[in-house]
Design a protein around this motif. Sequence first.
Motif, short mmCIF file in Angstrom:
data_model
loop_
_atom_site.label_atom_id
_atom_site.label_comp_id
_atom_site.label_asym_id
_atom_site.label_seq_id
_atom_site.Cartn_x
_atom_site.Cartn_y
_atom_site.Cartn_z
N SER A 46 0.81 -1.22 0.00
CA SER A 46 0.00 0.00 0.00
C SER A 46 0.85 1.27 0.00
O SER A 46 1.76 1.41 0.82
CB SER A 46 -0.91 0.00 1.24
OG SER A 46 -1.38 1.29 1.53
N TYR A 80 3.25 3.58 -8.46
CA TYR A 80 3.92 3.26 -7.20
C TYR A 80 4.20 4.57 -6.46
O TYR A 80 4.19 5.65 -7.06
CB TYR A 80 5.23 2.51 -7.44
CG TYR A 80 5.06 1.25 -8.26
CD1 TYR A 80 4.49 0.10 -7.71
CD2 TYR A 80 5.47 1.20 -9.59
CE1 TYR A 80 4.31 -1.05 -8.45
CE2 TYR A 80 5.30 0.06 -10.35
CZ TYR A 80 4.73 -1.07 -9.78
OH TYR A 80 4.55 -2.21 -10.53
N SER A 92 6.04 1.35 -2.43
CA SER A 92 4.88 0.46 -2.56
C SER A 92 5.06 -0.42 -3.79
O SER A 92 5.74 -0.05 -4.74
CB SER A 92 3.60 1.28 -2.69
OG SER A 92 3.57 1.99 -3.93
#
Length: 252
Positions: A46, A80, A92
């Motif tokens: 995340s 990302y 991420s």
Amino acid sequence: SGLVHVKNPYLDSMEEDVLYHLDLGTKTHNLPAMFGDIKFVCVGGSPNRMRAFAQFMHKELGLAGDGEDLADICAGTDRYAMYRAGPVLSISHGMGIPSISIMLHELIKLLHHAKCRDVTIIRIGTSGGLGIEAGSVVITDTAVDASFKPRFEQVVLDDVVVRSTELDKDLTEELLACSKEIPDFPTLIGHTMCTYDFYEGQGRLDGALCSFSSEKKLEYLKRAYAAGVRNIEMESTAFAALCGLCGLKGES
């Protein structure tokens, strides 16, 4: 030498290497100046978690400021997110092997172009535990596929390429030793099983499709536990394979 290796002979002949999904490139950015002193890379699914982790590291390292204004280095793309806290890079990778594979290809090239040395990379994130207490931390010794084999299979052109998924054993033991200083949650070493799917691939009964019985599910999970599997997620085999091939000390 401790350098990060790339196993692609074509890169040397390229006028520019564009890291498309990180919004970075060898001509547009001075990668050695930006990243040459990076020693640790932590990756997780995340973007919000990796920003929070970077802020945590900023505080732990005693860096100036409160870390609230950490900039997303990959802000030019929505694929990302990347943050930096001193020698620690926090990135991420999304969900699943395809997503983490794209990020790792470009991250490894980034570390190579930046001439980083002795880099340790750790994947942190949630997973489904198997026969262990909820909230446990599993330090992976070997990533295995859904047949409990330590391998990462990928079709390259029309060939099936099989790569090892062994992780750095010294780092595994070092992380376990560090965990002794943090009594708040149980920590153990075990195999991590990597699947290509969150629902049927992990034996869940609540997906849009379910082609097995609850009895078959339980029998499969018991066999997984007997094979040493202690948690299940969707990235570890690709992570282990790419890190191992490119000289990165990795742990998941």
